[in-house]
Design a protein around this motif. Structure first.
Motif, PDB file in Angstrom:
ATOM      1  N   GLU A 195       2.736  10.741  -2.840  1.00 50.70           N
ATOM      2  CA  GLU A 195       3.566   9.750  -3.503  1.00 50.70           C
ATOM      3  C   GLU A 195       2.853   8.403  -3.511  1.00 50.70           C
ATOM      4  N   PRO A 196       3.012   7.619  -4.575  1.00 55.57           N
ATOM      5  CA  PRO A 196       2.421   6.276  -4.575  1.00 55.57           C
ATOM      6  C   PRO A 196       3.109   5.403  -3.530  1.00 55.57           C
ATOM      7  N   MET A 197       2.388   4.404  -3.042  1.00 59.93           N
ATOM      8  CA  MET A 197       2.965   3.492  -2.066  1.00 59.93           C
ATOM      9  C   MET A 197       4.042   2.640  -2.719  1.00 59.93           C
ATOM     10  N   THR A 198       5.049   2.320  -1.936  1.00 64.15           N
ATOM     11  CA  THR A 198       6.099   1.435  -2.426  1.00 64.15           C
ATOM     12  C   THR A 198       5.614  -0.004  -2.313  1.00 64.15           C
ATOM     13  N   VAL A 199       6.325  -0.904  -2.968  1.00 65.33           N
ATOM     14  CA  VAL A 199       6.001  -2.323  -2.881  1.00 65.33           C
ATOM     15  C   VAL A 199       6.098  -2.792  -1.435  1.00 65.33           C
ATOM     16  N   ASP A 200       7.107  -2.331  -0.715  1.00 62.15           N
ATOM     17  CA  ASP A 200       7.262  -2.713   0.695  1.00 62.15           C
ATOM     18  C   ASP A 200       6.082  -2.235   1.537  1.00 62.15           C
ATOM     19  N   GLU A 201       5.607  -1.025   1.284  1.00 68.03           N
ATOM     20  CA  GLU A 201       4.453  -0.508   2.022  1.00 68.03           C
ATOM     21  C   GLU A 201       3.200  -1.319   1.717  1.00 68.03           C
ATOM     22  N   LEU A 202       2.997  -1.649   0.459  1.00 68.29           N
ATOM     23  CA  LEU A 202       1.835  -2.460   0.072  1.00 68.29           C
ATOM     24  C   LEU A 202       1.907  -3.852   0.688  1.00 68.29           C
ATOM     25  N   GLU A 203       3.097  -4.442   0.688  1.00 70.38           N
ATOM     26  CA  GLU A 203       3.281  -5.772   1.293  1.00 70.38           C
ATOM     27  C   GLU A 203       2.965  -5.713   2.787  1.00 70.38           C
ATOM     28  N   LYS A 204       3.437  -4.680   3.454  1.00 72.39           N
ATOM     29  CA  LYS A 204       3.182  -4.533   4.895  1.00 72.39           C
ATOM     30  C   LYS A 204       1.687  -4.399   5.163  1.00 72.39           C
ATOM     31  N   LEU A 205       0.979  -3.616   4.336  1.00 77.22           N
ATOM     32  CA  LEU A 205      -0.467  -3.481   4.484  1.00 77.22           C
ATOM     33  C   LEU A 205      -1.168  -4.814   4.296  1.00 77.22           C
ATOM     34  N   PHE A 206      -0.764  -5.533   3.254  1.00 77.62           N
ATOM     35  CA  PHE A 206      -1.385  -6.823   2.967  1.00 77.62           C
ATOM     36  C   PHE A 206      -1.153  -7.796   4.117  1.00 77.62           C
ATOM     37  N   LEU A 207       0.056  -7.859   4.603  1.00 81.26           N
ATOM     38  CA  LEU A 207       0.387  -8.795   5.679  1.00 81.26           C
ATOM     39  C   LEU A 207      -0.294  -8.420   6.988  1.00 81.26           C
ATOM     40  N   ALA A 208      -0.614  -7.167   7.162  1.00 84.48           N
ATOM     41  CA  ALA A 208      -1.330  -6.741   8.370  1.00 84.48           C
ATOM     42  C   ALA A 208      -2.711  -7.380   8.436  1.00 84.48           C
ATOM     43  N   LEU A 209      -3.263  -7.748   7.288  1.00 85.68           N
ATOM     44  CA  LEU A 209      -4.579  -8.372   7.225  1.00 85.68           C
ATOM     45  C   LEU A 209      -4.518  -9.891   7.231  1.00 85.68           C
TER      46      LEU A 209
END
Length: 89
Positions: free
Chosen positions: A74-88
């Protein structure tokens, strides 16, 4: 990792560079090198790792927008992408 072959190659190149830089930092510490030199090299390692992470997130964003995902995933959700981005951040 998801992403096109070019993005994967770029991430691997950055990680290999960071690996070499980190080995250099370890060697510098073992040799008792000046604190300023060690911190400068450590900052370079950190930037290389950040760039690799940002490239991975950018690939994820592109796939999410174009819906290009490996079969069966499944493609990543917006929330998952935001969490990844904020982790950096």
């Amino acid at each position: 990792m998801v992403g096109d072959e070019e993005a994967i190659a770029q991430v691997l190149n950055r990680l290999r560079r960071a690996h070499g830089q980190l080995a250099g930092v370890i060697s510098m510490i073992e040799q008792g090198r000046d604190c300023k030199d060690v911190v400068t090299q450590l900052a370079a390692v950190s930037r290389a790792l950040d760039r690799a992470g940002f490239k991975i997130v950018a690939s994820g964003l592109r796939e999410c927008l174009t819906r290009e995902t490996p079969e069966g995933s499944e493609p990543m959700t917006v929330d998952e992408l935001e969490k990844l981005f904020l982790a950096l951040a």
